[in-house]
Design a protein around this motif. Structure first.
Motif, PDB file in Angstrom:
ATOM      1  N   GLU A 223      -9.015   8.819  -2.849  1.00  0.00           N
ATOM      2  CA  GLU A 223      -8.620   9.366  -1.548  1.00  0.00           C
ATOM      3  C   GLU A 223      -7.768  10.634  -1.734  1.00  0.00           C
ATOM      4  OE1 GLU A 223      -6.521   6.895   1.845  1.00  0.00           O
ATOM      5  OE2 GLU A 223      -5.069   7.652   0.401  1.00  0.00           O
ATOM      6  N   HIS A 224      -6.875  10.590  -2.716  1.00  0.00           N
ATOM      7  CA  HIS A 224      -6.014  11.750  -3.005  1.00  0.00           C
ATOM      8  C   HIS A 224      -6.882  12.953  -3.385  1.00  0.00           C
ATOM      9  CE1 HIS A 224      -2.997  14.228  -5.159  1.00  0.00           C
ATOM     10  NE2 HIS A 224      -2.116  13.643  -4.378  1.00  0.00           N
ATOM     11  N   LYS A 225      -7.913  12.680  -4.167  1.00  0.00           N
ATOM     12  CA  LYS A 225      -8.820  13.758  -4.593  1.00  0.00           C
ATOM     13  C   LYS A 225      -9.528  14.375  -3.380  1.00  0.00           C
ATOM     14  CE  LYS A 225     -12.628  14.618  -7.786  1.00  0.00           C
ATOM     15  NZ  LYS A 225     -13.665  13.993  -8.607  1.00  0.00           N
ATOM     16  N   LEU A 226      -9.955  13.511  -2.455  1.00  0.00           N
ATOM     17  CA  LEU A 226     -10.608  14.000  -1.232  1.00  0.00           C
ATOM     18  C   LEU A 226      -9.656  14.883  -0.427  1.00  0.00           C
ATOM     19  CD1 LEU A 226     -12.829  13.934   1.027  1.00  0.00           C
ATOM     20  CD2 LEU A 226     -11.702  11.863   1.880  1.00  0.00           C
ATOM     21  N   PHE A 227      -8.426  14.387  -0.221  1.00  0.00           N
ATOM     22  CA  PHE A 227      -7.452  15.152   0.566  1.00  0.00           C
ATOM     23  C   PHE A 227      -7.124  16.478  -0.123  1.00  0.00           C
ATOM     24  CE2 PHE A 227      -5.451  11.049   2.520  1.00  0.00           C
ATOM     25  CZ  PHE A 227      -6.574  10.877   3.297  1.00  0.00           C
TER      26      PHE A 227
ATOM     27  N   ILE B  23      -6.818   4.774  -4.077  1.00  0.00           N
ATOM     28  CA  ILE B  23      -5.868   5.790  -3.588  1.00  0.00           C
ATOM     29  C   ILE B  23      -6.085   7.109  -4.333  1.00  0.00           C
ATOM     30  CG2 ILE B  23      -3.407   6.416  -3.441  1.00  0.00           C
ATOM     31  CD1 ILE B  23      -2.837   3.374  -3.093  1.00  0.00           C
TER      32      ILE B  23
ATOM     33  N   LEU C 232       5.532  10.462  -6.002  1.00  0.00           N
ATOM     34  CA  LEU C 232       6.692  10.671  -5.148  1.00  0.00           C
ATOM     35  C   LEU C 232       7.748   9.575  -5.286  1.00  0.00           C
ATOM     36  CD1 LEU C 232       4.829  11.953  -1.957  1.00  0.00           C
ATOM     37  CD2 LEU C 232       6.316  13.290  -3.436  1.00  0.00           C
ATOM     38  N   LEU C 233       7.674   8.838  -6.393  1.00  0.00           N
ATOM     39  CA  LEU C 233       8.711   7.831  -6.644  1.00  0.00           C
ATOM     40  C   LEU C 233       9.769   8.406  -7.575  1.00  0.00           C
ATOM     41  CD1 LEU C 233       6.742   4.480  -7.246  1.00  0.00           C
ATOM     42  CD2 LEU C 233       7.956   5.203  -5.185  1.00  0.00           C
ATOM     43  N   ASP C 234      10.983   7.868  -7.486  1.00  0.00           N
ATOM     44  CA  ASP C 234      12.018   8.245  -8.454  1.00  0.00           C
ATOM     45  C   ASP C 234      11.584   7.763  -9.831  1.00  0.00           C
ATOM     46  OD1 ASP C 234      13.883   9.526  -6.837  1.00  0.00           O
ATOM     47  OD2 ASP C 234      14.545   7.606  -6.015  1.00  0.00           O
TER      48      ASP C 234
ATOM     49  N   LEU D  18       0.841  -1.206   0.000  1.00  0.00           N
ATOM     50  CA  LEU D  18       0.000   0.000   0.000  1.00  0.00           C
ATOM     51  C   LEU D  18       0.873   1.251   0.000  1.00  0.00           C
ATOM     52  CD1 LEU D  18      -2.739   1.453   0.340  1.00  0.00           C
ATOM     53  CD2 LEU D  18      -2.525   1.102   2.806  1.00  0.00           C
ATOM     54  N   ASP D  19       1.968   1.205   0.747  1.00  0.00           N
ATOM     55  CA  ASP D  19       2.854   2.365   0.847  1.00  0.00           C
ATOM     56  C   ASP D  19       3.500   2.673  -0.507  1.00  0.00           C
ATOM     57  OD1 ASP D  19       4.066   4.356   2.515  1.00  0.00           O
ATOM     58  OD2 ASP D  19       5.942   3.277   2.233  1.00  0.00           O
TER      59      ASP D  19
ATOM     60  N   TYR E 118       0.953   9.274  -5.668  1.00  0.00           N
ATOM     61  CA  TYR E 118       1.211  10.649  -5.229  1.00  0.00           C
ATOM     62  C   TYR E 118       2.338  11.297  -6.039  1.00  0.00           C
ATOM     63  CZ  TYR E 118      -1.723  10.422  -0.994  1.00  0.00           C
ATOM     64  OH  TYR E 118      -2.774  10.344  -0.118  1.00  0.00           O
TER      65      TYR E 118
ATOM     66  N   THR F 266       0.937   4.043  -2.827  1.00  0.00           N
ATOM     67  CA  THR F 266       0.598   5.421  -2.442  1.00  0.00           C
ATOM     68  C   THR F 266       1.644   6.392  -2.969  1.00  0.00           C
ATOM     69  OG1 THR F 266      -0.518   4.642  -0.449  1.00  0.00           O
ATOM     70  CG2 THR F 266       0.144   6.949  -0.475  1.00  0.00           C
ATOM     71  N   MET F 267       2.911   6.062  -2.764  1.00  0.00           N
ATOM     72  CA  MET F 267       3.978   6.944  -3.241  1.00  0.00           C
ATOM     73  C   MET F 267       3.922   7.080  -4.768  1.00  0.00           C
ATOM     74  SD  MET F 267       5.684   8.211  -0.666  1.00  0.00           S
ATOM     75  CE  MET F 267       4.050   8.414  -0.009  1.00  0.00           C
TER      76      MET F 267
ATOM     77  N   PHE G 173      -0.353  18.634  -0.984  1.00  0.00           N
ATOM     78  CA  PHE G 173      -1.745  18.752  -1.437  1.00  0.00           C
ATOM     79  C   PHE G 173      -2.132  20.186  -1.770  1.00  0.00           C
ATOM     80  CE2 PHE G 173      -2.208  14.644   0.746  1.00  0.00           C
ATOM     81  CZ  PHE G 173      -2.779  13.936  -0.300  1.00  0.00           C
TER      82      PHE G 173
ATOM     83  N   ARG H 166       9.642  12.015   1.939  1.00  0.00           N
ATOM     84  CA  ARG H 166       8.696  10.980   1.467  1.00  0.00           C
ATOM     85  C   ARG H 166       8.162  10.164   2.634  1.00  0.00           C
ATOM     86  NH1 ARG H 166      10.967   7.941  -3.719  1.00  0.00           N
ATOM     87  NH2 ARG H 166      12.473   7.233  -2.203  1.00  0.00           N
TER      88      ARG H 166
END
Lengths: 72, 186
Positions: A43-47, A40, A14-16, A4-5, A12, A8-9, B147, B168
């Motif tokens: 959820e990202h849209k909600l946040f 995810i 946030l990966l290389d 999941l982590d 988001y 998520t990255m 965000f 991260r």
């Protein structure tokens, strides 16, 4: 299935780049990761909606400062 | 040659360069573009509009008085958020500035009816925001920079003065906490 982590990255952004490419290829093939990725994304849209910028009025000092500098 | 984005507008970094050379209009445009984000982050970290306005103003004053230090290695917005984060940590959090809770009539729930869908969305947004407020300071700031400001991992690391991996990790842990708390709400 990836963790999941990691997913998520990936979702988001946030990966290389190399890890992102590998994850992209995996998610395209893995039904479970694809399904979880969609959750995810929701959820990202909600946040993102909850934490969107406010729209404050510009304070007086911005124009005062400009006016003061124009005079000098 | 001056860089322009797809809309034909100068980038923040170009404006910063012009401001460095004494361009007053460039300075004004930077404030117009960046003030809402700088103020919003300050307000969410300080929970006081008056102090947030002070912090935002001071962040811009510091940025413009130190423009010669901006080297363009990161986006200008990441640089000003770094200034703001340091300012809040060093001055507003150490008791050098008075922070008072402010309650205005606007804070009270309105009696005006609002459509159900919008009400549910607002309720969910409020839940998210209240949980974000429970996060440790740096986790919360990292999450807001992602965000609210769309900063990438390296920019968030720069703004917070931490490594990319640490940034991260903070976001990852913050999201895990939010999921846990949101789940407990259900």
């Amino acid at each position: 299935m990836r963790s999941l982590d990691d997913l998520t990255m990936y979702m988001y952004g946030l990966l290389d780049p190399a890890a992102e490419e590998a994850m992209k290829a995996h998610v395209a093939e893995c039904r479970d990761c694809n399904r979880l990725g969609r959750r995810i994304a929701a959820e990202h849209k909600l946040f993102k909606g909850a934490l969107a910028r406010e729209h404050p009025d510009l304070p007086a000092w911005t124009s005062e400062r400009a006016a003061r500098r124009r005079k000098s | 040659m001056r860089r322009v984005n797809l809309l034909g507008l100068e980038t923040d970094e170009d404006l910063a360069q012009r401001a460095k050379e004494g361009g007053r209009e460039a300075e004004r445009l930077l404030i117009l573009r960046l003030y809402p984000g700088v103020y919003t982050l300050a307000d969410r970290l300080l929970h006081n509009p008056e102090n947030a306005r002070d912090a935002a103003q001071e962040a811009f004053l510091r940025a413009f008085s130190r423009l010669h230090q901006y080297d363009g290695a990161h986006r200008f917005s990441a640089w000003i958020f770094r200034i703001l984060v340091n300012l809040i940590r060093d001055e507003f959090r150490r008791g050098n500035r008075v922070i008072t809770a402010e309650l205005k009539p606007d804070d009270w729930p309105s009696n005006e009816p609002i459509p159900l869908e919008a009400a549910i969305r607002e309720e969910n947004y409020a839940r998210v925001r209240s949980h974000v407020d429970r996060l440790p300071e740096q986790m919360k700031t990292a999450l807001l920079l992602h965000f609210q400001e769309n900063l990438n991992g390296r920019e968030i690391a720069y703004a917070l003065g931490i490594t990319y991996d640490a940034a991260r990790l903070k976001i990852s842990r913050a999201v895990a906490k939010l999921r846990q708390w949101m789940g407990e709400d259900e």
